[in-house]
Design a protein around this motif. Structure first.
Motif, short mmCIF file in Angstrom:
data_model
loop_
_atom_site.label_atom_id
_atom_site.label_comp_id
_atom_site.label_asym_id
_atom_site.label_seq_id
_atom_site.Cartn_x
_atom_site.Cartn_y
_atom_site.Cartn_z
N GLY A 129 0.96 -1.11 0.05
CA GLY A 129 0.06 0.20 0.01
C GLY A 129 0.82 1.24 0.14
O GLY A 129 2.15 1.13 -0.06
N LYS A 130 0.14 2.33 0.43
CA LYS A 130 1.01 3.59 0.45
C LYS A 130 1.92 3.67 1.34
O LYS A 130 3.28 4.38 1.16
N VAL A 182 -8.08 -1.92 -3.70
CA VAL A 182 -8.61 -1.27 -4.70
C VAL A 182 -8.76 0.36 -4.44
O VAL A 182 -8.61 1.23 -5.41
N GLU A 183 -8.79 0.66 -3.10
CA GLU A 183 -8.69 2.14 -2.56
C GLU A 183 -8.23 1.99 -1.30
O GLU A 183 -8.20 1.14 -0.68
N GLU A 184 -7.34 2.92 -0.98
CA GLU A 184 -6.93 3.12 0.43
C GLU A 184 -7.01 4.75 0.63
O GLU A 184 -6.59 5.73 0.00
N THR A 185 -7.50 4.86 1.78
CA THR A 185 -7.76 6.23 2.57
C THR A 185 -6.93 5.92 4.00
O THR A 185 -6.53 5.21 4.32
N ILE A 202 -10.52 -3.59 -0.37
CA ILE A 202 -9.66 -4.67 -0.78
C ILE A 202 -10.43 -5.76 -1.68
O ILE A 202 -11.70 -5.71 -1.35
N VAL A 203 -9.88 -6.39 -2.65
CA VAL A 203 -10.53 -7.46 -3.12
C VAL A 203 -9.77 -8.47 -2.84
O VAL A 203 -8.46 -8.65 -2.88
N VAL A 204 -10.64 -9.61 -2.75
CA VAL A 204 -9.97 -11.21 -2.15
C VAL A 204 -10.36 -12.19 -3.31
O VAL A 204 -11.47 -12.28 -3.43
N PHE A 231 -14.15 -5.91 0.39
CA PHE A 231 -14.03 -5.88 1.71
C PHE A 231 -13.88 -4.20 2.17
O PHE A 231 -12.84 -3.96 1.32
N ASN A 232 -14.88 -3.82 2.91
CA ASN A 232 -14.19 -2.35 3.38
C ASN A 232 -13.56 -2.66 4.65
O ASN A 232 -14.24 -2.81 5.71
#
Length: 202
Positions: A107-108, A174-177, A183-185, A198-199
């Motif tokens: 991730g970032k 998918v997205e990171e804040t 995420i995708v599993v 999943f969030n």
């Protein structure tokens, strides 16, 4: 990339490593067969996760594990091809009994690890977790990554035609804040990988 380049540098480094060297070329987990020497080196090295971050290549292992601790090995990625110093680091992560790394993604600001059953014979119901690890220098003491989620997928209906045994094997961001990951599993045992979103709060 103009062409693919093969390297045996990573395997050479691990075979010379004091920790990994005694497991190199060993039988995996409780795997049957193999030579006497392969059995002696059991459990063998089972890399199931790989991620690149900050110029380093990270390898996550399903085995060997011991008392809930699993290794992550990292090297300078370019060194595997140009012969410069690889600066290997071994980090031991405390993830829980019976668990190993099934996948990892950068991730970032951290690495996300998908945990699942290790190479030992399973005891009880399988667990699947997502943990966050902010890498630092190698540490002789086990490092405890932050547990973000335990994935409960028992009640998901994939339909009988497309379902055998659900085994999550891959994770993607998918997205990171600042406060969550989306995420995708993906899983073995389900048609087309059975992609699930999943969030996950951080």
């Amino acid at each position: 990339v103009d062409r693919l380049q093969q390297t045996g540098g990573l395997w050479d480094l691990m075979k010379r490593d004091p920790y990994f060297g005694k497991h190199a070329d060993g039988c995996l987990g409780a795997e049957a067969g193999g030579t006497r020497e392969q059995k002696r080196r059991r459990p063998g090295l089972n890399i199931e996760g790989i991620a690149a971050k900050g110029g380093r290549l990270y390898l996550g292992f399903r085995g060997p594990t011991r008392k809930g601790v699993v290794p992550v090995y990292s090297v300078v990625a370019s060194a595997l091809f140009d012969g410069t110093a690889a600066r290997p680091q071994l980090s031991m992560l405390e993830v829980g009994s019976g668990l190993g790394i099934r996948d990892m993604v950068a991730g970032k600001s951290a690495l996300l690890l998908l945990l699942g059953p290790d190479d030992h014979e399973p005891v009880g119901e399988s667990k699947w977790r997502v943990v966050e690890w902010k890498d630092g220098n190698a540490n002789a003491s086990p490092i405890r990554p932050k547990v973000l989620a335990e994935l409960d997928m028992r009640d998901i209906d994939f339909g009988r035609r497309c379902f055998k045994e659900l085994k999550p094997e891959a994770i993607g961001i998918v997205e990171e804040t600042a406060d969550r990951y989306r995420i995708v599993v993906l899983s073995d045992g389900v048609c087309d990988g059975g992609a699930l979103i999943f969030n996950v709060p951080r």
